[in-house]
Design a protein around this motif. Structure first.
Motif, PDB file in Angstrom:
ATOM      1  N   MET A 157       0.848  -1.174   0.000  1.00  0.00           N
ATOM      2  CA  MET A 157       0.000   0.000   0.000  1.00  0.00           C
ATOM      3  C   MET A 157       0.890   1.232   0.000  1.00  0.00           C
ATOM      4  SD  MET A 157      -3.050   1.276   2.545  1.00  0.00           S
ATOM      5  CE  MET A 157      -3.075  -0.275   3.290  1.00  0.00           C
ATOM      6  N   GLN A 158       0.706   2.078  -1.001  1.00  0.00           N
ATOM      7  CA  GLN A 158       1.475   3.309  -1.086  1.00  0.00           C
ATOM      8  C   GLN A 158       0.545   4.462  -0.713  1.00  0.00           C
ATOM      9  OE1 GLN A 158       3.613   3.957  -4.731  1.00  0.00           O
ATOM     10  NE2 GLN A 158       3.572   6.162  -4.460  1.00  0.00           N
ATOM     11  N   CYS A 159       0.945   5.211   0.316  1.00  0.00           N
ATOM     12  CA  CYS A 159       0.100   6.306   0.788  1.00  0.00           C
ATOM     13  C   CYS A 159       0.526   7.656   0.242  1.00  0.00           C
ATOM     14  CB  CYS A 159       0.085   6.343   2.312  1.00  0.00           C
ATOM     15  SG  CYS A 159      -0.846   4.977   3.012  1.00  0.00           S
ATOM     16  N   ILE A 196       0.975   7.747  10.381  1.00  0.00           N
ATOM     17  CA  ILE A 196       0.582   6.347  10.210  1.00  0.00           C
ATOM     18  C   ILE A 196       0.936   5.545  11.452  1.00  0.00           C
ATOM     19  CG2 ILE A 196       1.064   4.265   8.859  1.00  0.00           C
ATOM     20  CD1 ILE A 196       1.338   6.115   6.403  1.00  0.00           C
ATOM     21  N   SER A 203       5.155   1.822   8.757  1.00  0.00           N
ATOM     22  CA  SER A 203       5.360   2.139   7.349  1.00  0.00           C
ATOM     23  C   SER A 203       6.839   2.374   7.083  1.00  0.00           C
ATOM     24  CB  SER A 203       4.537   3.367   6.954  1.00  0.00           C
ATOM     25  OG  SER A 203       4.947   4.482   7.703  1.00  0.00           O
ATOM     26  N   ARG A 255      -6.343   0.125   5.024  1.00  0.00           N
ATOM     27  CA  ARG A 255      -6.686   1.384   4.360  1.00  0.00           C
ATOM     28  C   ARG A 255      -7.930   2.011   4.983  1.00  0.00           C
ATOM     29  NH1 ARG A 255      -7.501   1.983  -2.073  1.00  0.00           N
ATOM     30  NH2 ARG A 255      -8.963   0.315  -1.695  1.00  0.00           N
ATOM     31  N   LEU A 294      -6.873   3.694   8.155  1.00  0.00           N
ATOM     32  CA  LEU A 294      -6.142   4.921   7.845  1.00  0.00           C
ATOM     33  C   LEU A 294      -7.091   6.036   7.406  1.00  0.00           C
ATOM     34  CD1 LEU A 294      -3.008   3.505   6.006  1.00  0.00           C
ATOM     35  CD2 LEU A 294      -3.122   4.458   8.303  1.00  0.00           C
ATOM     36  N   CYS A 341      -4.439   6.418  -0.058  1.00  0.00           N
ATOM     37  CA  CYS A 341      -3.574   5.237  -0.070  1.00  0.00           C
ATOM     38  C   CYS A 341      -4.065   4.291  -1.160  1.00  0.00           C
ATOM     39  CB  CYS A 341      -3.594   4.539   1.283  1.00  0.00           C
ATOM     40  SG  CYS A 341      -2.858   5.508   2.607  1.00  0.00           S
ATOM     41  N   GLU A 342      -3.152   3.798  -1.944  1.00  0.00           N
ATOM     42  CA  GLU A 342      -3.477   2.875  -3.033  1.00  0.00           C
ATOM     43  C   GLU A 342      -2.814   1.530  -2.784  1.00  0.00           C
ATOM     44  OE1 GLU A 342      -5.504   3.265  -5.645  1.00  0.00           O
ATOM     45  OE2 GLU A 342      -6.020   5.272  -4.931  1.00  0.00           O
TER      46      GLU A 342
END
Length: 143
Positions: free
Chosen positions: A71-73, A89, A96, A126, A129, A137-138
């Motif tokens: 997961m990239q935020c 986070i 992270s 996610r 978050l 976030c993806e």
């Protein structure tokens, strides 16, 4: 104004819109009962026996997880902004990493969580978050 409203109510009653039950001209509504016809005697129902003897084949295909997910935020230009997001986070309860990536447009700092074995676990993270006001976030398939 009160007198006008009272006059209005009297006119409605005189027009026959409001009745107090003392008017002999009105007839009560009479509901006639309709007789129900008897069921047919020669009708045969076979669907009950067909349903009892019915065989249904169900195949359950196992869904395969396609591999670990990341997961990239964020992808930020400055490391201090990335470290600040990493701290937010951490306050939400997750660990992270900040990775420095040199691309064609310069240096980027990516804030990444994971790897997650299942996508469902990444979706749960996610959601937590988002409830902590960390959006965008993806989730990516990691290969």
């Amino acid at each position: 104004m009160v007198a006008g409203f009272g006059y209005f109510l009297l006119n409605i009653k005189d027009d026959g819109l409001i009745t107090d039950g003392a008017n002999p001209e009105t007839k009560p509504n009479v509901v006639k009962k309709q007789a129900v016809p008897p069921p047919p005697e020669d009708e045969t129902w076979t669907f009950i026996e067909e349903l009892e003897n019915k065989k249904v084949k169900v195949t359950a295909d196992e869904l395969e997880d396609k591999g670990p997910f990341l997961m990239q935020c964020a992808s930020l230009r400055h490391s201090d902004q990335a470290e600040s997001l990493k701290a937010k986070i951490a306050f939400a309860g997750f660990e992270s990493q900040v990775k420095r990536v040199e691309g064609s447009s310069g240096v980027w700092y990516k804030v990444i969580l994971g790897p997650f074995d299942r996508k469902r676990d990444a979706e749960k993270t996610r959601h937590v978050l988002k409830s902590n006001n960390i959006n965008y976030c993806e989730i990516w398939l990691w290969r």
